[in-house]
Design an enzyme around this catalytic site. Sequence first.
Site, short mmCIF file in Angstrom:
data_model
loop_
_atom_site.label_atom_id
_atom_site.label_comp_id
_atom_site.label_asym_id
_atom_site.label_seq_id
_atom_site.Cartn_x
_atom_site.Cartn_y
_atom_site.Cartn_z
N GLY A 33 0.83 -1.20 0.00
CA GLY A 33 0.00 0.00 0.00
C GLY A 33 0.86 1.25 0.00
N ARG A 54 -0.01 -8.34 -2.80
CA ARG A 54 -1.18 -9.16 -2.47
C ARG A 54 -1.17 -10.47 -3.25
NH1 ARG A 54 -5.86 -8.71 0.06
NH2 ARG A 54 -5.40 -6.57 0.64
N ASN A 118 -1.65 -0.22 12.16
CA ASN A 118 -2.57 0.43 13.09
C ASN A 118 -3.16 -0.60 14.04
OD1 ASN A 118 -2.26 3.02 11.98
ND2 ASN A 118 -3.81 2.62 10.42
N LYS A 191 -0.13 5.97 19.89
CA LYS A 191 -0.48 5.93 18.47
C LYS A 191 -1.94 5.58 18.29
CE LYS A 191 0.38 3.91 13.98
NZ LYS A 191 1.06 2.88 13.16
N ASN A 199 -8.29 9.21 12.30
CA ASN A 199 -8.68 8.34 11.19
C ASN A 199 -10.17 8.32 10.92
OD1 ASN A 199 -7.45 6.58 9.20
ND2 ASN A 199 -5.99 6.06 10.81
#
Length: 310
Positions: A33, A54, A118, A191, A199
């Site tokens: 990504g 992927r 994340n 974080k 987000n």
Amino acid sequence: MTTFQPLIATAASPRPQTTPNPARYPVAIIGAGALGLSFAARIARTLRVAVVARDRAAAARLCQGVRVGDSLFQPEAWAPEEAPQADWVIVLVKTGDTAAAARSAARMQPLGVLSLQNGLVEPVLQAHCPLPRVAQGITTTGAFRDASGVTPSGDGEVLVPPGFEELASMLARAGLDARVEDDIVPARLAKLLVNLAINPLAALFRVRNGELLEAPYRLWLDALVTEAWPVLCAEGLALDEAAAHARVRAVARATATNRASMLQDVLAGRPTELDAITGVLIELAARQGAAVPTHRAVHRLLSLVEAPAG
């Protein structure tokens, strides 16, 4: 140590469709990504780096080149089933792909596997990658991808737990602000706090990070921090409330032009990491008996945005 420079495609030197089988790589990144490619392009200035995409078709496309910043980057890209051995593996996939990435990482026979994802994914990573050194660090760097390529959008820091000193040195040589953090748990929670505030709001209102510092979004941002702070403190967050607000605002300011990962997912029609971020906080709050009504509202609204049209 032999250095590797990304190749630039020319009419005289076309790239092959697949990457030749190399000796063991110093570093590999699972996840192609925006952030994964941004990291790979930086590391490739000083070291050979493998990028695990992927699937085989995605790897072949990457070998033809992708713009990262102002340059064409041609990664040495691989499908998961063909991934080479590597000394260190960095995982930068969406949280829903963590288990599959962990299994791919284990097959690469590394010295260590480090997630910079994340959420709180270390238990899943360790369950599917039974190696001695498997851990989750953090990064606050930003990048987004559009039709023209990848745009880095904020130089943050990379914190790794003890045992990953060699990898931190490699990242530092590549120009990243990387260091070992002896007590990584509070850093992970800090974080998570940032992600909880920035987000989902960026995705819900479809704005870049910096816009969240302005009205009317700032009220939502502050409310999310205020609600999340006591919940995360109970789990080990080491920031007082004023410092928590300051941290979130500083990251939003430093990554002002960035499109948060959830926003990128919404714009692309992909599932977001909502449950791995906001969903985690809601679960923690329920366990503690804490009220987080603004987070619940954001979770519900963004879930409706994600839901396919009936």
